[in-house]
Design a protein around this motif. Sequence first.
Motif, PDB file in Angstrom:
ATOM      1  N   TYR B 136      -6.856   9.543 -47.859  1.00  0.00           N
ATOM      2  CA  TYR B 136      -6.257   9.245 -49.146  1.00  0.00           C
ATOM      3  C   TYR B 136      -6.156   7.838 -49.604  1.00  0.00           C
ATOM      4  O   TYR B 136      -6.327   7.720 -50.718  1.00  0.00           O
ATOM      5  N   LEU B 139      -9.347   6.725 -51.191  1.00  0.00           N
ATOM      6  CA  LEU B 139      -9.513   7.527 -52.416  1.00  0.00           C
ATOM      7  C   LEU B 139      -8.726   6.432 -53.457  1.00  0.00           C
ATOM      8  O   LEU B 139      -9.139   6.188 -54.488  1.00  0.00           O
ATOM      9  N   ILE B 140      -7.428   6.041 -53.080  1.00  0.00           N
ATOM     10  CA  ILE B 140      -6.884   5.165 -53.710  1.00  0.00           C
ATOM     11  C   ILE B 140      -7.419   3.976 -54.134  1.00  0.00           C
ATOM     12  O   ILE B 140      -7.342   3.336 -55.182  1.00  0.00           O
ATOM     13  N   ALA B 208      -5.237  12.369 -53.098  1.00  0.00           N
ATOM     14  CA  ALA B 208      -4.994  11.116 -53.047  1.00  0.00           C
ATOM     15  C   ALA B 208      -3.369  10.621 -52.969  1.00  0.00           C
ATOM     16  O   ALA B 208      -2.899   9.835 -52.305  1.00  0.00           O
TER      17      ALA B 208
END
Lengths: 196, 537, 374
Positions: B136, B139-140, B208
Amino acid sequence: MEAFIENQFVRFVLLISTAVFLAYRLLLVSKYLCKEYLKQKSMVDRINSYLPQTQCGRCGYKGCLPYARAISQGDMINKCPPGGISTILNLVELLNEPGLRLNPAHGVFQPPLTAVIREEECIGCTKCIQACPVDAILGAPKLMHTVITDECTGCDLCIEPCPVDCIDLVLLPTSSPRYWLNPIIQNSRFNTLETN
Amino acid sequence: MRFAEKIIESLCVSTRQPMPGGIKPPDYKQETLRSRLMPTPIPEELILPLAQHGNSRSRPLVKPGDKVLKYQAIACSDVTGIVDLHAPTSGIVLAIENFPIPSPVDKESKCILLKKDGLDAEIDHNTLANYRSLSYLELIKLIEQAGIFGLGGAEYPSRLKLKSGKNKKIKLLIINAVECEPYITADEALLREKAQFVVQGAEILQAACMAEHCVIVIESNKADAIKALEQTQLNSSIELFKIAAKYPTGSEKQLIQAVTSKEVPSGKYPTDIGILMHNAGTAYAVYQAVIEGKPCISRITTLAGGSLKTPKNFEALIGTPIDYLLNLCGLNQQTHTMTLMGGPLMGVKLARTDVPILKTTNCIIAASEDKFPPASIELACIRCGFCADVCPASLLPQQLYLYAKCQNFSELISHGLNDCIECGACAYVCPSNIPLIQYYRASKDELASQLENKISSEQWKQRFQHHQYRVKKDKEARRDSKRRETIKPTELTLKISPPIFSREAAKKEIAAAVVRVRKRKAQFIASSGGENTETDK
Amino acid sequence: MTSSPQSPPFQRTRRSTNNIMLQVVAGCIPGISIATWYFGYGVLLNVLLSIVFALCFEALAISLRSRHIQTTLADNSALVTAVLFGLTIPPGLPWWLLFLGIGFAILIAKHIYGGLGQNPFNPAMCGYLFLLLSFPSAMTSWHIPNDALSSVQEFAPTSLSGLQQSLHLTFPFLSHNTLNPIEFIDGLAMATPLIESKMAGTSKLLTAWQTDQSLFARSSETAWELVNIGYFLGGAFLLFQRVISWHIPVAIITTVMTISILFYSPGGYAIYGTPYLHLFGSATMIGAFFIATDPVSAATTNKGKLVYGVIIGLSIYGVRAWGSYLDSIAIAVLLGNFLAPLLDHFLRPRIYGHKKGVLGPSDMGGGSNKVIDS
């Protein structure tokens, strides 16, 4: 239908339920009022919270708390120019007194100001440092003096003691311009208390 | 039925409480939905404002004369260094200076002026096949590098919203496809044609922020969009939630209340109750950023209004001048009275139209006199209470108006002025044509400056008390030193021991002295209560 | 900066103040027509004369306050005040009493306080009460003209001679007789219709229906019930048009019904009549739907409106049963107006995101830290 209405028991039940409902509501009201009463602060503190804390002395007292004490003992509420109209209106509401225009003997309403020292002319005499009620001037004898703008209240007590007259009071630059004007100010022909 | 209802059941305790109040204005959405979404032809020059998001500043990464490629990073945040602006097309940077930006008054801000070279050459970018392989945090990082900000209107940096998922558990991610304001059809046009990308973007967002559940909320009268979404539901875990069409259900707090019956406590954020909300356009931008590797350079904008010959939706590049788009739709100068950015209820009247589109511009209305009559004069309030009936936050607009008129700020706070979302529903129904929103905005500005004053006066009070304490101490010190001078230095000097030079002892002395000073200062303040002790000056 | 940019919203509903006021007047029309049928042209004459005088006084007040006359008259608020005032005063009242009453209502009960939207008391009721207290005998007798040829039992107030007699009653200077002009008119002078015998009996409407009489015949004495049904229909029209909200009328009607049930005693005093007659045999309907719902002087929050209606209902019954005025709408409404600001202060709705306050206003002290579970 009429028999139902005439029935004493029905009417009794209706009466009792109404009475109980009203009593419960009254109980809640009194509990709320007691809680509000116990939350009150002392009068002097409440008056002081409406004063702007510039400690300028234009009201005739040395600082805002002594003026707050005087107001609580009956002094006039229209002696504070830095407070603006909101101070007078808040005190009117708090003390339930009639509103008054600002007493011109104590000054006029002004936008927020700050003091600025012209550094080329400063001689380092520390007279302004001693005069400042909030210690907003940085400096030492024979060294450069300067005003910390964030701490300056605009009270102008430093202007007089300066022997070379090198301190100016200037408008405080506002952070962001506001577009939206209250329509009552925009449309009114008469602006009675405020002069901005 | 199914899963969506079960989520709602698990989140709320009792029966659903829909949004109170609200209005149902005529929506005028049919004209713009007639044609399909089209990418815009690229204008000659693009104006890219640097300070896009509130007060944050951006620093340009290019200088005048540089050649840039499409998707190249051209500005980053001054504070964090994260890239927030990308070139929408390839070309040459002409200048970086002040240009007019969209605003109701004449306002200028630093912008990058980009002239296209017609090639539209792209910079190399990676595509990603499977987003599930990334953590995550990665993704961020991808999302923030693509310069994605809340495209629903608030323009809050999306990465900050997503990062809050780390500290607070997010139970529900809501994708807001409710476009309740009249004229705006940007999200609906997007969903009609690119529903599967929006859903994939929603899945990426869910991964995310590590939300447990995710729903897409849409108004029940958007038939085409719902059909497109339902076709994509078959292979996705995200549920579709339909709500009745009412303005302003699409506002964040009101939508949370309509969907989950929970309310965001005053002064707090939705993440504090475990809910996160993102706009459907943001979800699409996230899909493009993560899967296709294309940063945010364009957005869907609706061009509507009676003065346009062909109102439609455009996939417009950020920085496109608004008058260029208006001319593309056939602007009729005779009937055109004003240009609005946003919808008719919450929009902004633009002072000039040669200004660029921002990341938050979802609609431009070229208004004509028949649907947008000039403001009538303000009559007296007849206390009818229609405004209170439609307020979605259950406020009393007639009382707020009264207190705003007489500038009674304590009553304004008590009646909840800070909870007003400025949706415009009250002013819409007012039979006396009172500009209620202007009163509330002016009062909020005034309250904000009063709060600033209060904070600074508290600060000044503290400094004044300290000043009095310091002066008193100085006076006592002078008095003590004078007294010490009159005593003859005889036996006392013999009794004074020589100074011990040892670090530990010195430290101990200093610590003891600090404690003494603190205690004495506290005593002084408590006893005199700030009493003025300046007797000489 | 001297001016702001135009603020949103840029579109509004078509409904404006003058439309709403016209709809209120339209709602009164069924009641006015039925009352004219039964009581003669005096009712209509009162209403028309009130309108003319009210508009003149409003124009005078506005010009004294240096405002724009045409805009202010166009908002139709003086029209509504005049219509309601004209309906509550008895027909056959001399024109100069009407002049004084409507002058008091417009100039003193409305414009002294600041004009439209600023008056704390219902202007029509202030005017009515002023006349009631100053000229009690004139205000408690209804002059209904006879048809000169027929007997008292079959009077026809709406014939041409009825019109002539109504005009003579209202404008006494029109009659040639230099003696007391009232004596010349062979009229039917009755006390205010809420007389005790009406309350003691059963519904006249029901009786007429059961005995197959024409409902609209004047001899069947169904006058007041039909008038009230007319106002009830007009009120329902206003509710349907969303001009008024249901809170005040429902609260008043429910309260009057409840308290008349509580005190109903068929064999006792006549005033403790059946709930139906308290609602439909007197002026309760016009009070509930038209007079008490005057938005400016009523309570403004929904909870406040309910309590306001309860207070008015209690006062209507209380003054009627135990006070000296039989027609108590004006007094009851004014009593409610006194208490309306207090009700508005305490009975507020719970704001989104705040806890529920004890008396209504939310606890704004430090904001709420808990999640609201509804």
